[in-house]
Enzyme design. Structure first.
Site, PDB file in Angstrom:
ATOM      1  N   ARG A   1       0.841  -1.203   0.000  1.00 20.29           N
ATOM      2  CA  ARG A   1       0.000   0.000   0.000  1.00 20.29           C
ATOM      3  C   ARG A   1       0.874   1.251   0.000  1.00 20.29           C
ATOM      4  O   ARG A   1       0.576   2.223  -0.697  1.00 20.29           O
ATOM      5  CB  ARG A   1      -0.950   0.005   1.204  1.00 20.29           C
ATOM      6  CG  ARG A   1      -2.041  -1.056   1.120  1.00 20.29           C
ATOM      7  CD  ARG A   1      -3.051  -0.938   2.246  1.00 20.29           C
ATOM      8  NE  ARG A   1      -3.928   0.219   2.068  1.00 20.29           N
ATOM      9  CZ  ARG A   1      -4.786   0.638   2.989  1.00 20.29           C
ATOM     10  NH1 ARG A   1      -4.877   0.004   4.151  1.00 20.29           N
ATOM     11  NH2 ARG A   1      -5.554   1.675   2.761  1.00 20.29           N
TER      12      ARG A   1
ATOM     13  N   CYS B   1      -1.674   5.754   8.960  1.00 20.79           N
ATOM     14  CA  CYS B   1      -1.975   4.468   8.334  1.00 20.79           C
ATOM     15  C   CYS B   1      -3.073   4.712   7.316  1.00 20.79           C
ATOM     16  O   CYS B   1      -3.037   5.703   6.591  1.00 20.79           O
ATOM     17  CB  CYS B   1      -2.371   3.450   9.390  1.00 20.79           C
ATOM     18  SG  CYS B   1      -3.744   3.979  10.442  1.00 20.79           S
TER      19      CYS B   1
END
Length: 278
Positions: A175, A233
């Protein structure tokens, strides 16, 4: 004092006469509502806490997926859990403490004595302790929380931090690199952020590694005591887990609660891809 309690320590606390409130914060990206798991078996007297509605608020996409609740909202929730002034709160989940850390991060700011159970519900069961299947509804508590938010940074502060400190992207490497993005409108990372997935700090049973090993892992990306550091995050949940770990080894850190979900939904914010910060 450690931010964590072992299963043995929790069992001792529960029988020692110390006022303890145990909260079950089971939540995962693929299973955000953990109530069914809670009802299938939880630590006796534990109260289920829905992370999406009691440890978060809701707004526009540009606010991120899990904006912070207000102090008043968190206080109302904590009273529903039965928390009283002076209680020790122990949070657990079934995901190595990632969701429980969100409760720790918020309640700690609010002046509550709060810990995370190492190993979570799995550790409790593996130690041979009983679980129950009732839906616990305690008598309302009276806890008074102090204002939260001082340990959070804004989107502008996150953008500026790499110039003077370390901005940690604690998501999985794919990611960060922008190879996949299952939830947000853009793939990649905040320019200048370095990647350090939070899962690196725990063993397979969800117990934190020895502190020297953890400190060395952070030092390898430039994070040492005194470093200005913040974590982000996908939506501010996993980042709180990294803040928990950093605090445990003596390093102060902040969290960007909007995280990538806010950044990628805000027009004009630059996006970096690949395995390098820039």
């Amino acid at each position: 004092m450690s931010n964590f309690v072992s299963v043995a320590e929790l069992n001792e606390l529960r029988t020692s006469g110390v006022p303890v409130r145990v909260i079950d914060v089971r939540w995962r990206l693929d299973r955000p509502d953990g109530r069914a798991d809670y009802l299938a078996g939880h630590i006796p007297d534990a109260v289920y806490v829905p992370l999406d509605t009691e440890l978060s608020s809701h707004g526009e996409p540009a606010d991120g997926r899990h904006p912070l609740p207000t102090t008043a909202q968190l206080q109302d929730a904590a009273r529903r859990w039965g928390v009283r002034d002076g209680d020790v709160v122990v949070a657990y989940d079934d995901a190595k403490g990632v969701a429980a850390a969100r409760a720790w991060w918020l309640l700690r700011q609010a002046g509550v004595d709060v810990r995370v159970l190492e190993g979570g519900i799995r550790g409790w069961r593996d130690a041979g302790h009983d679980v129950t299947t009732d839906d616990v509804t305690p008598e309302a508590g009276d806890v008074t929380l102090t204002p939260i938010g001082a340990d959070a940074i804004t989107i502008d502060e996150a953008a500026a931090l790499p110039a003077s400190g370390v901005l940690l992207d604690v998501r999985a490497g794919e990611r960060y690199r922008g190879e996949v993005e299952p939830l947000d409108p853009q793939a990649g990372h905040i320019p200048g952020a370095v990647n350090l997935p939070t899962v690196l700090h725990f063993d397979s049973a969800g117990r934190i590694l020895d502190h020297d090993t953890v400190r060395a892992t952070f030092a390898a990306v430039g994070v040492t005591p005194g470093t200005a550091v913040a974590a982000y995050c996908g939506s501010g949940i996993t980042a709180a887990h990294t803040a928990l770990v950093l605090d445990e080894v003596g390093i102060e850190a902040k969290v960007f609660p909007g995280s990538w979900s806010q950044w990628s939904n805000t027009p004009g914010r630059p996006v970096a891809v690949g395995d390098q910060p820039g």
